[in-house]
Design a protein around this motif. Structure first.
Motif, PDB file in Angstrom:
ATOM      1  N   ASN A  70       0.816  -1.212   0.000  1.00 50.85           N
ATOM      2  CA  ASN A  70       0.000   0.000   0.000  1.00 50.85           C
ATOM      3  C   ASN A  70       0.852   1.265   0.000  1.00 50.85           C
ATOM      4  O   ASN A  70       0.385   2.317  -0.424  1.00 50.85           O
ATOM      5  N   ASP A  71       2.071   1.178   0.493  1.00 52.99           N
ATOM      6  CA  ASP A  71       2.966   2.332   0.554  1.00 52.99           C
ATOM      7  C   ASP A  71       4.125   2.222  -0.436  1.00 52.99           C
ATOM      8  O   ASP A  71       5.160   2.855  -0.254  1.00 52.99           O
ATOM      9  N   PHE A  72       3.955   1.417  -1.480  1.00 53.01           N
ATOM     10  CA  PHE A  72       5.046   1.151  -2.417  1.00 53.01           C
ATOM     11  C   PHE A  72       4.506   1.253  -3.838  1.00 53.01           C
ATOM     12  O   PHE A  72       3.368   0.880  -4.110  1.00 53.01           O
ATOM     13  N   ASP A  73       5.315   1.737  -4.756  1.00 50.17           N
ATOM     14  CA  ASP A  73       4.931   1.860  -6.158  1.00 50.17           C
ATOM     15  C   ASP A  73       4.973   0.477  -6.813  1.00 50.17           C
ATOM     16  O   ASP A  73       6.044  -0.092  -7.012  1.00 50.17           O
ATOM     17  N   ALA A  74       3.814  -0.072  -7.146  1.00 48.47           N
ATOM     18  CA  ALA A  74       3.711  -1.426  -7.708  1.00 48.47           C
ATOM     19  C   ALA A  74       4.460  -1.572  -9.027  1.00 48.47           C
ATOM     20  O   ALA A  74       4.897  -2.673  -9.372  1.00 48.47           O
ATOM     21  N   SER A  75       4.637  -0.496  -9.759  1.00 50.60           N
ATOM     22  CA  SER A  75       5.347  -0.587 -11.041  1.00 50.60           C
ATOM     23  C   SER A  75       6.823  -0.919 -10.852  1.00 50.60           C
ATOM     24  O   SER A  75       7.496  -1.320 -11.798  1.00 50.60           O
ATOM     25  N   GLU A  76       7.337  -0.769  -9.637  1.00 49.03           N
ATOM     26  CA  GLU A  76       8.735  -1.075  -9.348  1.00 49.03           C
ATOM     27  C   GLU A  76       8.948  -2.531  -8.938  1.00 49.03           C
ATOM     28  O   GLU A  76      10.073  -2.988  -8.791  1.00 49.03           O
ATOM     29  N   ILE A  77       7.868  -3.278  -8.721  1.00 49.17           N
ATOM     30  CA  ILE A  77       7.977  -4.641  -8.208  1.00 49.17           C
ATOM     31  C   ILE A  77       8.022  -5.652  -9.346  1.00 49.17           C
ATOM     32  O   ILE A  77       7.190  -5.634 -10.239  1.00 49.17           O
ATOM     33  N   GLU A  78       9.007  -6.529  -9.276  1.00 54.33           N
ATOM     34  CA  GLU A  78       9.172  -7.592 -10.266  1.00 54.33           C
ATOM     35  C   GLU A  78       8.556  -8.909  -9.797  1.00 54.33           C
ATOM     36  O   GLU A  78       7.918  -9.610 -10.561  1.00 54.33           O
ATOM     37  N   LEU A  79       8.788  -9.258  -8.523  1.00 48.70           N
ATOM     38  CA  LEU A  79       8.322 -10.548  -8.001  1.00 48.70           C
ATOM     39  C   LEU A  79       7.589 -10.376  -6.677  1.00 48.70           C
ATOM     40  O   LEU A  79       8.051  -9.649  -5.796  1.00 48.70           O
ATOM     41  N   TYR A  80       6.458 -11.057  -6.571  1.00 48.68           N
ATOM     42  CA  TYR A  80       5.734 -11.207  -5.313  1.00 48.68           C
ATOM     43  C   TYR A  80       5.835 -12.687  -4.965  1.00 48.68           C
ATOM     44  O   TYR A  80       5.403 -13.537  -5.744  1.00 48.68           O
ATOM     45  N   LEU A  81       6.388 -13.004  -3.806  1.00 46.12           N
ATOM     46  CA  LEU A  81       6.619 -14.397  -3.433  1.00 46.12           C
ATOM     47  C   LEU A  81       6.046 -14.691  -2.050  1.00 46.12           C
ATOM     48  O   LEU A  81       6.127 -13.857  -1.153  1.00 46.12           O
ATOM     49  N   SER A  82       5.470 -15.874  -1.911  1.00 47.65           N
ATOM     50  CA  SER A  82       4.980 -16.341  -0.618  1.00 47.65           C
ATOM     51  C   SER A  82       5.513 -17.745  -0.394  1.00 47.65           C
ATOM     52  O   SER A  82       5.728 -18.488  -1.346  1.00 47.65           O
ATOM     53  N   ASN A  83       5.701 -18.110   0.878  1.00 45.07           N
ATOM     54  CA  ASN A  83       6.112 -19.481   1.167  1.00 45.07           C
ATOM     55  C   ASN A  83       4.951 -20.429   0.878  1.00 45.07           C
ATOM     56  O   ASN A  83       3.806 -20.130   1.175  1.00 45.07           O
ATOM     57  N   ASN A  84       5.303 -21.579   0.315  1.00 41.54           N
ATOM     58  CA  ASN A  84       4.334 -22.624   0.026  1.00 41.54           C
ATOM     59  C   ASN A  84       4.032 -23.366   1.324  1.00 41.54           C
ATOM     60  O   ASN A  84       4.931 -23.954   1.929  1.00 41.54           O
ATOM     61  N   TYR A  85       2.777 -23.377   1.739  1.00 44.26           N
ATOM     62  CA  TYR A  85       2.395 -23.998   3.012  1.00 44.26           C
ATOM     63  C   TYR A  85       2.788 -25.468   3.084  1.00 44.26           C
ATOM     64  O   TYR A  85       3.207 -25.955   4.132  1.00 44.26           O
ATOM     65  N   THR A  86       2.686 -26.182   1.977  1.00 45.02           N
ATOM     66  CA  THR A  86       2.962 -27.623   1.997  1.00 45.02           C
ATOM     67  C   THR A  86       4.450 -27.955   1.880  1.00 45.02           C
ATOM     68  O   THR A  86       4.831 -29.101   2.073  1.00 45.02           O
ATOM     69  N   GLU A  87       5.270 -26.964   1.541  1.00 41.11           N
ATOM     70  CA  GLU A  87       6.722 -27.162   1.452  1.00 41.11           C
ATOM     71  C   GLU A  87       7.419 -25.989   2.134  1.00 41.11           C
ATOM     72  O   GLU A  87       7.815 -25.036   1.469  1.00 41.11           O
ATOM     73  N   PRO A  88       7.559 -26.047   3.458  1.00 39.14           N
ATOM     74  CA  PRO A  88       8.147 -24.933   4.202  1.00 39.14           C
ATOM     75  C   PRO A  88       9.457 -24.421   3.593  1.00 39.14           C
ATOM     76  O   PRO A  88      10.257 -25.195   3.089  1.00 39.14           O
ATOM     77  N   GLU A  89       9.602 -23.115   3.625  1.00 39.30           N
ATOM     78  CA  GLU A  89      10.766 -22.374   3.129  1.00 39.30           C
ATOM     79  C   GLU A  89      10.806 -22.240   1.611  1.00 39.30           C
ATOM     80  O   GLU A  89      11.668 -21.540   1.088  1.00 39.30           O
ATOM     81  N   GLN A  90       9.917 -22.888   0.872  1.00 35.51           N
ATOM     82  CA  GLN A  90       9.927 -22.776  -0.586  1.00 35.51           C
ATOM     83  C   GLN A  90       9.084 -21.572  -1.002  1.00 35.51           C
ATOM     84  O   GLN A  90       7.867 -21.540  -0.803  1.00 35.51           O
ATOM     85  N   LEU A  91       9.755 -20.569  -1.599  1.00 36.65           N
ATOM     86  CA  LEU A  91       9.049 -19.388  -2.092  1.00 36.65           C
ATOM     87  C   LEU A  91       8.407 -19.699  -3.438  1.00 36.65           C
ATOM     88  O   LEU A  91       9.036 -20.312  -4.301  1.00 36.65           O
ATOM     89  N   ILE A  92       7.151 -19.285  -3.588  1.00 35.36           N
ATOM     90  CA  ILE A  92       6.418 -19.500  -4.833  1.00 35.36           C
ATOM     91  C   ILE A  92       5.892 -18.159  -5.344  1.00 35.36           C
ATOM     92  O   ILE A  92       5.776 -17.193  -4.584  1.00 35.36           O
ATOM     93  N   ASP A  93       5.571 -18.103  -6.625  1.00 31.47           N
ATOM     94  CA  ASP A  93       5.024 -16.902  -7.239  1.00 31.47           C
ATOM     95  C   ASP A  93       3.632 -16.642  -6.662  1.00 31.47           C
ATOM     96  O   ASP A  93       2.697 -17.407  -6.910  1.00 31.47           O
ATOM     97  N   ALA A  94       3.494 -15.574  -5.905  1.00 37.93           N
ATOM     98  CA  ALA A  94       2.215 -15.275  -5.265  1.00 37.93           C
ATOM     99  C   ALA A  94       1.117 -15.004  -6.284  1.00 37.93           C
ATOM    100  O   ALA A  94      -0.049 -15.307  -6.033  1.00 37.93           O
ATOM    101  N   LYS A  95       1.474 -14.471  -7.436  1.00 36.03           N
ATOM    102  CA  LYS A  95       0.466 -14.179  -8.458  1.00 36.03           C
ATOM    103  C   LYS A  95      -0.165 -15.448  -9.020  1.00 36.03           C
ATOM    104  O   LYS A  95      -1.258 -15.411  -9.571  1.00 36.03           O
ATOM    105  N   ARG A  96       0.513 -16.573  -8.897  1.00 33.46           N
ATOM    106  CA  ARG A  96       0.000 -17.854  -9.410  1.00 33.46           C
ATOM    107  C   ARG A  96      -0.492 -18.773  -8.294  1.00 33.46           C
ATOM    108  O   ARG A  96      -1.015 -19.844  -8.563  1.00 33.46           O
ATOM    109  N   ALA A  97      -0.299 -18.368  -7.067  1.00 30.12           N
ATOM    110  CA  ALA A  97      -0.660 -19.200  -5.919  1.00 30.12           C
ATOM    111  C   ALA A  97      -2.166 -19.176  -5.666  1.00 30.12           C
ATOM    112  O   ALA A  97      -2.886 -18.299  -6.155  1.00 30.12           O
TER     113      ALA A  97
END
Length: 145
Positions: A70-97
């Protein structure tokens, strides 16, 4: 003249390497959340943003990442990543999650939000724990309401 050419080539290569746009491993128990400042310890709920310039912002939960946006210019962001619940520590593409909000799966900031690499895993967990499923776009709308 040859030496100057070599220095220019080396400088160019260093510039290319320094602008690496890729995720960074989260150092659990040491790295702090860029939004709430808590130490990141939960290996299934952490998240990360990588800018187009390669700067990495780490979060203890996907909900912190969304609030930070909310306080960041989205046009500057390349990757949004979240940890995969079923595989701890594995970052996944949040846009496809697929995301599950279930009162039976606590997350660090109390949003009960978990990310899943594929919809089948999310649906399986939903059948066990209850809750509602969201795509990335639906999740952003949910948090901005």
């Amino acid at each position: 003249m040859q030496t100057l050419k070599h220095y220019l080539i080396i400088a160019l290569l260093l510039m290319l390497v320094s602008c690496n746009v890729s995720p960074q491993a989260i150092d659990y128990g040491s790295d702090g959340c860029h939004f709430c400042k808590m130490t990141i310890v939960d290996k299934v709920h952490a998240a990360e943003i990588v800018t187009k310039k390669g700067k990495v912002y780490k979060f203890d939960a996907t909900e912190c990442m969304i609030n930070f946006m909310n306080d960041f210019d989205a046009s500057e962001i390349e990757l949004y990543l979240s940890n995969n619940y079923t595989e701890p520590e594995q970052l996944i593409d949040a846009k496809r999650a697929t995301f599950l909000i279930s009162k039976n799966i606590p997350s660090p900031m109390g949003a009960y939000l978990s990310a899943f690499k594929n919809k089948a895993d999310a649906e399986k967990m939903q059948s066990e724990k209850g809750g509602d499923l969201y795509s990335w776009e639906e999740l952003l709308v949910h948090f901005n309401d």
